[in-house]
Design a protein around this motif. Structure first.
Motif, short mmCIF file in Angstrom:
data_model
loop_
_atom_site.label_atom_id
_atom_site.label_comp_id
_atom_site.label_asym_id
_atom_site.label_seq_id
_atom_site.Cartn_x
_atom_site.Cartn_y
_atom_site.Cartn_z
N GLY A 289 0.89 -1.12 0.11
CA GLY A 289 -0.02 -0.18 -0.03
C GLY A 289 0.87 1.14 0.09
N TYR A 290 1.90 1.28 0.90
CA TYR A 290 2.75 2.35 0.81
C TYR A 290 3.57 2.51 -0.55
CZ TYR A 290 2.27 2.28 5.93
OH TYR A 290 1.77 2.25 7.13
N TYR A 291 3.79 1.40 -1.19
CA TYR A 291 4.50 1.51 -2.40
C TYR A 291 3.59 2.00 -3.41
CZ TYR A 291 6.82 0.00 -6.78
OH TYR A 291 7.39 0.00 -8.14
N LEU A 292 2.35 1.79 -3.42
CA LEU A 292 1.17 2.39 -4.38
C LEU A 292 1.02 4.01 -4.27
CD1 LEU A 292 -1.66 -0.58 -4.25
CD2 LEU A 292 0.33 -0.18 -5.99
N MET A 293 1.16 4.10 -2.90
CA MET A 293 1.04 5.62 -2.95
C MET A 293 2.19 6.34 -3.33
SD MET A 293 -1.77 6.39 -1.28
CE MET A 293 -2.48 4.99 -2.72
N PHE A 294 3.48 5.67 -3.19
CA PHE A 294 4.89 6.28 -3.87
C PHE A 294 4.69 6.38 -5.17
CE2 PHE A 294 8.65 5.14 -6.09
CZ PHE A 294 9.23 6.55 -5.63
N GLN A 295 4.12 5.56 -5.94
CA GLN A 295 4.00 5.56 -7.34
C GLN A 295 2.92 6.76 -7.57
OE1 GLN A 295 5.95 4.56 -9.41
NE2 GLN A 295 6.34 2.56 -9.33
N MET A 296 1.97 6.69 -6.98
CA MET A 296 0.87 7.95 -6.93
C MET A 296 1.40 9.12 -6.91
SD MET A 296 -2.12 8.73 -7.91
CE MET A 296 -3.26 7.27 -7.81
N GLY A 297 2.38 9.35 -5.88
CA GLY A 297 2.89 10.65 -5.62
C GLY A 297 4.05 10.91 -6.77
N MET A 298 4.69 10.02 -7.20
CA MET A 298 5.59 10.13 -8.17
C MET A 298 4.87 10.70 -9.54
SD MET A 298 8.73 9.82 -7.73
CE MET A 298 9.28 9.54 -9.51
N GLY A 299 3.50 10.12 -9.73
CA GLY A 299 2.73 10.36 -10.80
C GLY A 299 2.23 11.94 -10.79
N THR A 300 1.89 12.32 -9.81
CA THR A 300 1.49 13.80 -9.29
C THR A 300 2.62 14.49 -9.57
OG1 THR A 300 -0.15 13.02 -7.92
CG2 THR A 300 0.46 15.39 -7.66
N PHE A 301 3.81 14.47 -9.02
CA PHE A 301 5.00 14.91 -9.27
C PHE A 301 5.53 15.30 -10.71
CE2 PHE A 301 9.90 15.00 -9.90
CZ PHE A 301 10.03 16.14 -9.39
N SER A 373 14.61 10.55 -10.98
CA SER A 373 13.33 9.88 -10.81
C SER A 373 13.76 8.08 -11.26
CB SER A 373 12.39 10.24 -11.69
OG SER A 373 12.02 11.47 -11.53
N LEU A 374 14.22 7.97 -12.14
CA LEU A 374 14.53 6.54 -12.47
C LEU A 374 15.26 5.77 -11.32
CD1 LEU A 374 14.17 4.29 -14.79
CD2 LEU A 374 16.42 4.93 -15.31
N VAL A 375 16.20 6.35 -10.80
CA VAL A 375 16.95 5.73 -9.80
C VAL A 375 16.30 5.54 -8.61
CG1 VAL A 375 19.10 6.03 -8.16
CG2 VAL A 375 19.19 6.65 -10.73
N SER A 376 15.46 6.68 -8.04
CA SER A 376 14.62 6.74 -6.91
C SER A 376 13.61 5.69 -7.18
CB SER A 376 13.79 8.17 -6.74
OG SER A 376 14.79 8.94 -6.63
N THR A 377 12.88 5.33 -8.18
CA THR A 377 11.87 4.57 -8.36
C THR A 377 12.47 2.88 -8.32
OG1 THR A 377 10.53 5.78 -9.92
CG2 THR A 377 10.16 3.66 -10.07
N PHE A 378 13.66 2.96 -8.82
CA PHE A 378 14.40 1.46 -8.97
C PHE A 378 14.64 1.37 -7.39
CE2 PHE A 378 18.35 -0.89 -8.83
CZ PHE A 378 17.99 -1.88 -9.71
#
Length: 393
Positions: A289-301, A373-378
């Motif tokens: 769930g936290y990971y999904l929120m991270f990806q949603m935050g990245m999309g907003t960013f 972003s790529l390194v952070s997501t990885f």
């Protein structure tokens, strides 16, 4: 399968014996009428000794786990045995009757109940269930139930989680001085277990102890969730959408597709979360769930940064000196020492002193944000997957 085997065994015994119906009726009359049997009297000739009751549990099915209500639902039956000293007979004197069946409501039985039940306390079994009585007074009782028990559900490592739940049976009103229930020789058995599509049994254990003045038997079941479905339908699509989100910074601002692409990826992720919401735990605390929120935050960013970049990309005024100095220091051309003989000092000076446009600023920003972003997501993805998959290894 176990129940069928037991009853076929009993039927075979009945077919092989030579007793008649009159023999059985005479025996039942003697046991329950002539001897004035009282089912509310504990059947110990010596009342100073407790009644010894053995209890085993046959698990038939895992019906499900409810994370919100913290409930485990199982189907199974108990194998309960004890010796009733008031229900004995000489088999040779009664037409070789080796056993009889009577309703569970006609004899004394221990007041065993589900201690950690999810609903109100109730009697085990039903009046239609019979008990088997042997000439020695040994009684076998097989009450079957759908058990709803309380269980502390921890979904932190969903969908790679394991849940350990207890099914506790206790002698409710009788003290241990009157009735002592202990784990039987077999404990918890899985021979009759039907497979469940989501949960599989990893391990089981059984034990008996004394709680205050009551005796009880605790059956412990460890269940593991099948994660393949969630990996293929939740985790992998989210990772792929996250990668597409990062590649927004690769699209040039002049292409006219940069903003549309970022919003499309963001909406695809939002719609995907709506679709899979029914498959996710309804309680908070999972790493996924936290990971999904991270990806949603990245999309907003990404959407916000893209809008800001497009705003400054088309500016026609001069870039402030401070901003030029920052980006010039970041993007200054560096050459290898081996290539210095090919350098053009005048051109290098022109590049260093030349003014940058807003287009240069957005291009440099895209380059930096892409790699950040790529390194952070990885890093976040590998960390989350590592924590999820390595918990029980």
């Amino acid at each position: 399968m176990i129940l069928r085997t037991i009853f076929l065994y009993y039927w075979c015994l009945s077919a092989c014996n030579g007793q008649t119906g009159d023999d059985v009726k005479s025996l039942v009359t003697q046991l329950f009428t002539t001897n004035t049997y009282k089912k509310n009297v504990r059947p110990n000739a010596d009342q100073t000794k407790p009644m010894q009751v053995d209890l085993d549990f046959y698990l038939v099915g895992i019906n499900g786990i409810d994370e919100i209500t913290q409930k485990l639902t199982t189907t199974g039956f108990l194998f309960i045995s004890w010796t009733d000293e008031y229900l004995t007979w000489n088999s040779a004197s009664h037409g070789n009757v080796e056993y009889i069946y009577v309703s569970q409501s006609d004899i004394w039985k221990p007041d065993i109940t589900l201690q950690n039940g999810f609903s109100k306390l109730k009697e085990l079994g039903d009046s239609f269930i019979n008990v088997q009585i042997l000439p020695t007074g040994e009684i076998t009782w097989l009450p079957t139930e759908v058990f709803e028990t309380k269980c502390n559900i921890d979904i932190k490592y969903f969908p790679f989680d394991r849940q350990t739940c207890e099914i506790v049976f206790v002698v409710w009103s009788s003290s241990i001085l009157d009735v002592n229930v202990t784990k039987g020789s077999r404990g918890i058995l899985l021979e009759a277990l039907d497979p469940n599509g989501v949960w599989s049994v990893v391990s089981t254990s059984a034990g008996d102890d004394v709680l205050s003045s009551e005796s009880r038997v605790v059956f412990t079941i460890t269940l593991e969730r099948s994660s393949a479905y969630y990996v293929m339908n939740v985790i992998v699509p989210v990772i792929l959408l996250g990668i597409l989100n990062v590649f927004t910074f690769v699209i040039p601002a002049d292409s006219g597709e940069k903003m549309g692409y970022s919003i499309t990826v963001f909406l695809a992720f939002a719609v995907f979360l709506t679709i899979i919401s029914s498959e996710l735990p309804k309680t908070s605390g999972s790493l996924l769930g936290y990971y999904l929120m991270f990806q949603m935050g990245m999309g907003t960013f990404v959407v916000a940064v893209t809008a800001f970049e497009l705003r400054i990309h088309h500016r026609k005024d001069k870039v402030p000196h401070k901003i030029q100095r920052i980006f010039r220091s970041k993007c200054k051309t560096r050459v290898k020492s081996s290539d210095k003989k090919f350098d053009n000092p005048e051109k290098d000076k022109e590049n260093e002193d030349g003014e940058k446009t807003w287009s240069d600023i957005t291009s440099t920003t895209d380059f930096v944000l892409f790699w950040v972003s790529l390194v952070s997501t990885f890093i976040v993805t590998v960390t989350i997957l590592g924590l999820l998959s390595s918990k029980y290894k």
